[in-house]
Motif scaffolding. Sequence first.
Motif, PDB file in Angstrom:
ATOM      1  N   ARG A 134      -5.178   1.563  21.939  1.00  0.00           N
ATOM      2  CA  ARG A 134      -3.892   1.034  22.399  1.00  0.00           C
ATOM      3  C   ARG A 134      -3.715  -0.382  21.694  1.00  0.00           C
ATOM      4  NH1 ARG A 134      -4.257   1.262  27.448  1.00  0.00           N
ATOM      5  NH2 ARG A 134      -3.641   3.487  27.487  1.00  0.00           N
ATOM      6  N   ALA A 135      -2.558  -0.649  21.120  1.00  0.00           N
ATOM      7  CA  ALA A 135      -2.327  -1.850  20.638  1.00  0.00           C
ATOM      8  C   ALA A 135      -0.997  -2.123  21.365  1.00  0.00           C
ATOM      9  CB  ALA A 135      -2.115  -1.972  19.281  1.00  0.00           C
ATOM     10  N   VAL A 136      -0.835  -3.575  22.019  1.00  0.00           N
ATOM     11  CA  VAL A 136       0.392  -3.755  22.546  1.00  0.00           C
ATOM     12  C   VAL A 136       0.817  -5.198  22.073  1.00  0.00           C
ATOM     13  CG1 VAL A 136       1.016  -4.286  25.044  1.00  0.00           C
ATOM     14  CG2 VAL A 136      -0.747  -2.725  24.474  1.00  0.00           C
ATOM     15  N   ILE A 137       2.129  -5.318  22.189  1.00  0.00           N
ATOM     16  CA  ILE A 137       2.755  -6.764  22.098  1.00  0.00           C
ATOM     17  C   ILE A 137       3.966  -6.850  23.282  1.00  0.00           C
ATOM     18  CG2 ILE A 137       4.649  -8.029  20.782  1.00  0.00           C
ATOM     19  CD1 ILE A 137       3.493  -6.802  18.163  1.00  0.00           C
ATOM     20  N   ARG A 138       4.056  -8.043  23.756  1.00  0.00           N
ATOM     21  CA  ARG A 138       4.601  -8.140  25.098  1.00  0.00           C
ATOM     22  C   ARG A 138       5.666  -9.228  24.828  1.00  0.00           C
ATOM     23  NH1 ARG A 138      -0.572  -7.154  26.194  1.00  0.00           N
ATOM     24  NH2 ARG A 138      -1.229  -5.514  27.721  1.00  0.00           N
ATOM     25  N   PRO A 139       6.805  -8.853  24.188  1.00  0.00           N
ATOM     26  CA  PRO A 139       7.865 -10.335  24.330  1.00  0.00           C
ATOM     27  C   PRO A 139       8.626 -10.195  25.635  1.00  0.00           C
ATOM     28  CG  PRO A 139       8.485  -8.196  22.928  1.00  0.00           C
ATOM     29  CD  PRO A 139       7.132  -7.985  23.230  1.00  0.00           C
ATOM     30  N   THR A 140       9.350 -11.203  25.576  1.00  0.00           N
ATOM     31  CA  THR A 140      10.212 -11.249  26.936  1.00  0.00           C
ATOM     32  C   THR A 140      11.570 -11.265  26.656  1.00  0.00           C
ATOM     33  OG1 THR A 140      10.109 -13.591  26.727  1.00  0.00           O
ATOM     34  CG2 THR A 140       8.410 -12.621  27.979  1.00  0.00           C
ATOM     35  N   TYR A 141      12.578 -10.967  27.605  1.00  0.00           N
ATOM     36  CA  TYR A 141      13.754 -11.095  27.385  1.00  0.00           C
ATOM     37  C   TYR A 141      14.578 -11.527  28.867  1.00  0.00           C
ATOM     38  CZ  TYR A 141      18.486 -10.662  25.609  1.00  0.00           C
ATOM     39  OH  TYR A 141      19.856 -10.793  25.132  1.00  0.00           O
ATOM     40  N   GLN A 142      15.487 -12.588  28.743  1.00  0.00           N
ATOM     41  CA  GLN A 142      16.231 -13.029  29.941  1.00  0.00           C
ATOM     42  C   GLN A 142      17.787 -13.053  29.612  1.00  0.00           C
ATOM     43  OE1 GLN A 142      15.263 -16.867  31.329  1.00  0.00           O
ATOM     44  NE2 GLN A 142      15.687 -16.424  33.362  1.00  0.00           N
ATOM     45  N   ALA A 143      18.420 -12.403  30.633  1.00  0.00           N
ATOM     46  CA  ALA A 143      19.795 -12.285  30.436  1.00  0.00           C
ATOM     47  C   ALA A 143      20.422 -13.558  30.869  1.00  0.00           C
ATOM     48  CB  ALA A 143      20.394 -10.999  31.162  1.00  0.00           C
ATOM     49  N   LYS A 144      21.478 -13.874  29.834  1.00  0.00           N
ATOM     50  CA  LYS A 144      22.362 -14.953  30.294  1.00  0.00           C
ATOM     51  C   LYS A 144      23.115 -14.725  31.410  1.00  0.00           C
ATOM     52  CE  LYS A 144      22.843 -16.263  25.416  1.00  0.00           C
ATOM     53  NZ  LYS A 144      21.404 -15.971  25.165  1.00  0.00           N
ATOM     54  N   GLU A 145      23.091 -15.929  32.282  1.00  0.00           N
ATOM     55  CA  GLU A 145      23.952 -15.876  33.483  1.00  0.00           C
ATOM     56  C   GLU A 145      25.681 -15.885  33.231  1.00  0.00           C
ATOM     57  OE1 GLU A 145      22.600 -17.337  37.028  1.00  0.00           O
ATOM     58  OE2 GLU A 145      20.880 -17.777  36.105  1.00  0.00           O
TER      59      GLU A 145
END
Length: 177
Positions: A166-177
């Motif tokens: 298995r190969a994995v990339i873990r980007p992130t995301y945060q919603a604007k308030e």
Amino acid sequence: MTLERPIAPDPYELLPTVPSFTLASDDVQNGEPMDAAYAHPAAGGDNVSPQLAWSDFPAETKGFVVTCFDPDAPTGSGFWHWVLVNLPAGVTQLPRGASGADLAGAFTVRNDYGEQGYGGAAPPPGDRPHRYVFAVHALDVEHLDVTPDATPAYVGFNLTFHTLARAVIRPTYQAKE
């Protein structure tokens, strides 16, 4: 206001250990925020799947499955954003916007939005950044014995018994308030 709750475990820490291989992207990076282009329209995004490319997988690989999962979703069970099943072993990259449409016989199962294809990031406003675990699973079979009506959990169950690496990339995301 940030919701106070424990950090969910990485989903692959809970499964049997398998070797890793290389996964790269021109669009998303491990631990870095994703652009809004890869977010769901409900979060003001364009709902475009990122470009992904993989290499150095086991020689005996017969097929691939690509998934995207948010373990930080406030559901108790995470949130499946993308499950692309039965890519042939000769496919080693997906262009931006691939989503699952007509990819060498591969298909997507319904994501947790209830839609076929890629469903972008859409964490609740005010929540901490969410991790989006993009994974490519190298399989010991050409095809998983599942249909487009299968649930992501059922595909995941079958993956457990057929994943060579298995190969994995873990980007992130945060919603604007």
